[in-house]
Design a protein around this motif. Structure first.
Motif, mmCIF file in Angstrom:
data_model
loop_
_atom_site.group_PDB
_atom_site.id
_atom_site.type_symbol
_atom_site.label_atom_id
_atom_site.label_comp_id
_atom_site.label_asym_id
_atom_site.label_seq_id
_atom_site.Cartn_x
_atom_site.Cartn_y
_atom_site.Cartn_z
ATOM 1 N N ASN A 14 -4.461 8.637 -13.647
ATOM 2 C CA ASN A 14 -5.152 7.377 -13.315
ATOM 3 C C ASN A 14 -4.634 6.293 -12.431
ATOM 4 N N ARG A 15 -3.354 6.022 -12.467
ATOM 5 C CA ARG A 15 -2.707 5.175 -11.498
ATOM 6 C C ARG A 15 -2.759 5.669 -10.079
ATOM 7 N N LEU A 16 -2.441 7.112 -10.026
ATOM 8 C CA LEU A 16 -2.596 7.464 -8.659
ATOM 9 C C LEU A 16 -4.016 7.354 -8.117
ATOM 10 N N ARG A 17 -5.027 7.758 -9.073
ATOM 11 C CA ARG A 17 -6.251 7.783 -8.728
ATOM 12 C C ARG A 17 -6.704 6.354 -7.945
ATOM 13 N N LYS A 18 -6.286 5.336 -8.543
ATOM 14 C CA LYS A 18 -6.502 3.880 -8.191
ATOM 15 C C LYS A 18 -6.039 3.662 -6.957
ATOM 16 N N ARG A 19 -4.595 4.134 -6.596
ATOM 17 C CA ARG A 19 -3.928 3.990 -5.499
ATOM 18 C C ARG A 19 -4.779 4.881 -4.177
ATOM 19 N N ILE A 20 -5.148 6.017 -4.395
ATOM 20 C CA ILE A 20 -5.805 6.767 -3.634
ATOM 21 C C ILE A 20 -7.285 5.991 -3.278
ATOM 22 N N GLU A 21 -7.818 5.640 -4.239
ATOM 23 C CA GLU A 21 -9.199 4.857 -4.039
ATOM 24 C C GLU A 21 -9.064 3.524 -3.104
#
Length: 116
Positions: A14-21
């Motif tokens: 989830n944390r990496l997905r937020k950074r990507i977004e």
């Protein structure tokens, strides 16, 4: 505007997905009104063997029916995303500038601030 993130061979928490977004939104922020859809596809070509094998593909569908596709390879995920995002901003800036110039409107210059 819809932003979709798809991965193949890469675990995204989830944390990496937020950074990507966040990175994707930053790349399209200025041109969001021209975009219908923006997709981020991440792939690890070699799996655990390492090397320059992380691929980031950005695909943007414009309201006028056009499409912009960018592909970048890097040793790590965020490096690939950053390089692809920078190229995307350059391509869409040129494309939107040409469109405005073709209509007789000279585009204004803007300052870009890159973080990271």
């Amino acid at each position: 505007m819809l932003i979709s993130i798809a991965t193949h061979g890469i675990e995204v928490n989830n944390r990496l997905r937020k950074r990507i977004e966040y990175r994707a939104r930053f790349a399209v922020m200025r041109f969001e009104s021209h975009l219908r859809e923006f997709a981020v596809h991440l792939e690890d070509e070699n799996g655990p063997r390492g090397g320059v094998d992380t691929i980031c593909r950005l695909t943007a569908t414009l309201h006028d029916g056009g499409t912009i596709r960018i592909k970048e390879k890097h040793t790590n995920l965020m490096g690939a995303i950053s390089r692809a995002a920078k190229r995307f901003r350059n391509v869409i800036s040129r494309r939107m500038g040409r469109r405005e110039t073709n209509r007789g409107i000279i585009p204004s210059t803007a300052t870009e601030i890159w973080i990271g």
